[in-house]
Design a protein around this motif. Structure first.
Motif, PDB file in Angstrom:
ATOM      1  N   UNK A 120     -10.728  -2.728  -2.654  1.00  0.00           N
ATOM      2  CA  UNK A 120     -11.226  -2.495  -4.349  1.00  0.00           C
ATOM      3  C   UNK A 120     -11.157  -0.820  -4.599  1.00  0.00           C
ATOM      4  N   UNK A 121     -11.503  -0.114  -3.554  1.00  0.00           N
ATOM      5  CA  UNK A 121     -11.457   1.597  -3.642  1.00  0.00           C
ATOM      6  C   UNK A 121     -10.244   1.882  -3.707  1.00  0.00           C
ATOM      7  N   UNK A 122      -9.232   1.344  -2.979  1.00  0.00           N
ATOM      8  CA  UNK A 122      -7.745   1.797  -2.975  1.00  0.00           C
ATOM      9  C   UNK A 122      -7.374   1.361  -4.434  1.00  0.00           C
ATOM     10  N   UNK A 123      -7.797   0.286  -4.957  1.00  0.00           N
ATOM     11  CA  UNK A 123      -7.216  -0.217  -6.249  1.00  0.00           C
ATOM     12  C   UNK A 123      -7.433   0.772  -7.531  1.00  0.00           C
ATOM     13  N   UNK A 124      -8.815   1.256  -7.241  1.00  0.00           N
ATOM     14  CA  UNK A 124      -9.405   2.256  -8.095  1.00  0.00           C
ATOM     15  C   UNK A 124      -8.379   3.693  -8.097  1.00  0.00           C
ATOM     16  N   UNK A 150       1.009  -1.316  -0.022  1.00  0.00           N
ATOM     17  CA  UNK A 150       0.035   0.040   0.009  1.00  0.00           C
ATOM     18  C   UNK A 150       0.830   1.188   0.127  1.00  0.00           C
ATOM     19  N   UNK A 151       1.898   1.277   0.865  1.00  0.00           N
ATOM     20  CA  UNK A 151       2.856   2.560   0.990  1.00  0.00           C
ATOM     21  C   UNK A 151       3.469   2.562  -0.437  1.00  0.00           C
ATOM     22  N   UNK A 152       3.954   1.628  -0.893  1.00  0.00           N
ATOM     23  CA  UNK A 152       4.730   1.606  -2.345  1.00  0.00           C
ATOM     24  C   UNK A 152       3.694   2.422  -3.457  1.00  0.00           C
ATOM     25  N   UNK A 153       2.386   1.771  -3.651  1.00  0.00           N
ATOM     26  CA  UNK A 153       1.744   2.048  -4.461  1.00  0.00           C
ATOM     27  C   UNK A 153       1.263   3.583  -4.225  1.00  0.00           C
ATOM     28  N   UNK A 154       1.027   3.899  -2.863  1.00  0.00           N
ATOM     29  CA  UNK A 154       0.483   5.544  -2.452  1.00  0.00           C
ATOM     30  C   UNK A 154       1.914   6.319  -2.971  1.00  0.00           C
ATOM     31  N   UNK A 155       2.824   5.869  -2.742  1.00  0.00           N
ATOM     32  CA  UNK A 155       4.173   6.817  -2.930  1.00  0.00           C
ATOM     33  C   UNK A 155       4.210   7.036  -4.228  1.00  0.00           C
ATOM     34  N   UNK A 174      -4.922   3.119  -9.189  1.00  0.00           N
ATOM     35  CA  UNK A 174      -4.961   2.575 -10.353  1.00  0.00           C
ATOM     36  C   UNK A 174      -4.069   1.303 -10.619  1.00  0.00           C
ATOM     37  N   UNK A 175      -4.411   0.416  -9.861  1.00  0.00           N
ATOM     38  CA  UNK A 175      -3.807  -0.984 -10.006  1.00  0.00           C
ATOM     39  C   UNK A 175      -4.638  -1.953  -9.829  1.00  0.00           C
ATOM     40  N   UNK A 176      -4.397  -3.130 -10.144  1.00  0.00           N
ATOM     41  CA  UNK A 176      -5.311  -4.219  -9.968  1.00  0.00           C
ATOM     42  C   UNK A 176      -5.136  -4.817  -8.499  1.00  0.00           C
ATOM     43  N   UNK A 177      -6.290  -5.532  -7.827  1.00  0.00           N
ATOM     44  CA  UNK A 177      -6.118  -6.018  -6.465  1.00  0.00           C
ATOM     45  C   UNK A 177      -4.848  -7.026  -6.157  1.00  0.00           C
ATOM     46  N   UNK A 178      -4.589  -7.608  -7.239  1.00  0.00           N
ATOM     47  CA  UNK A 178      -3.617  -8.586  -7.068  1.00  0.00           C
ATOM     48  C   UNK A 178      -2.300  -8.013  -6.679  1.00  0.00           C
ATOM     49  N   UNK A 179      -1.927  -7.013  -7.267  1.00  0.00           N
ATOM     50  CA  UNK A 179      -0.911  -6.127  -6.930  1.00  0.00           C
ATOM     51  C   UNK A 179      -0.440  -5.897  -5.599  1.00  0.00           C
ATOM     52  N   UNK A 180      -1.424  -5.721  -4.681  1.00  0.00           N
ATOM     53  CA  UNK A 180      -1.312  -5.552  -3.510  1.00  0.00           C
ATOM     54  C   UNK A 180      -1.066  -6.743  -2.639  1.00  0.00           C
ATOM     55  N   UNK A 201       0.882  10.175  -3.236  1.00  0.00           N
ATOM     56  CA  UNK A 201      -0.109  10.644  -2.456  1.00  0.00           C
ATOM     57  C   UNK A 201       0.194  10.695  -0.989  1.00  0.00           C
ATOM     58  N   UNK A 202      -0.122  11.624  -0.104  1.00  0.00           N
ATOM     59  CA  UNK A 202       0.291  11.556   1.343  1.00  0.00           C
ATOM     60  C   UNK A 202      -1.159  10.435   1.988  1.00  0.00           C
ATOM     61  N   UNK A 203      -0.862   9.940   3.047  1.00  0.00           N
ATOM     62  CA  UNK A 203      -1.827   9.354   3.621  1.00  0.00           C
ATOM     63  C   UNK A 203      -3.327   9.891   3.889  1.00  0.00           C
TER      64      UNK A 203
END
Length: 75
Positions: free
Chosen positions: A57-61, A16-21, A64-70, A25-27
């Motif tokens: 699912x909302x985080x993935x939207x 989550x941190x990786x894809x957020x950064x 802009x990633x697929x759920x499997x990425x997490x 985006x900030x937390x």
């Protein structure tokens, strides 16, 4: 959460941190876009809480990633 799964929650949180950064985006920004509290994002990233599919699912939207990425845990 069962303690035996804590390392997996932590790996999920690191993703989550990786894809957020990666989205710069900030937390707080991610929390607002996902419609949850910033402290909940922090707890997810630290592996301290479980996450509902709705939040995943909302985080993935937003990220802009697929759920499997997490769930692609690196060793």
């Amino acid at each position: 959460m069962k303690q035996e799964y804590k390392p997996l929650y932590e790996k999920f949180g690191l993703n989550v941190v990786y894809y957020r950064k990666r989205k710069k985006l900030t937390q707080l920004q991610l929390a607002e876009l996902v419609d949850i509290d910033r402290s909940h994002i922090s707890a997810i990233e630290l592996g301290n809480v479980g996450v509902s599919f709705d939040v995943i699912f909302k985080m993935c939207e937003v990220l802009d990633i697929e759920p499997k990425s997490l769930f692609d845990f690196r060793e």
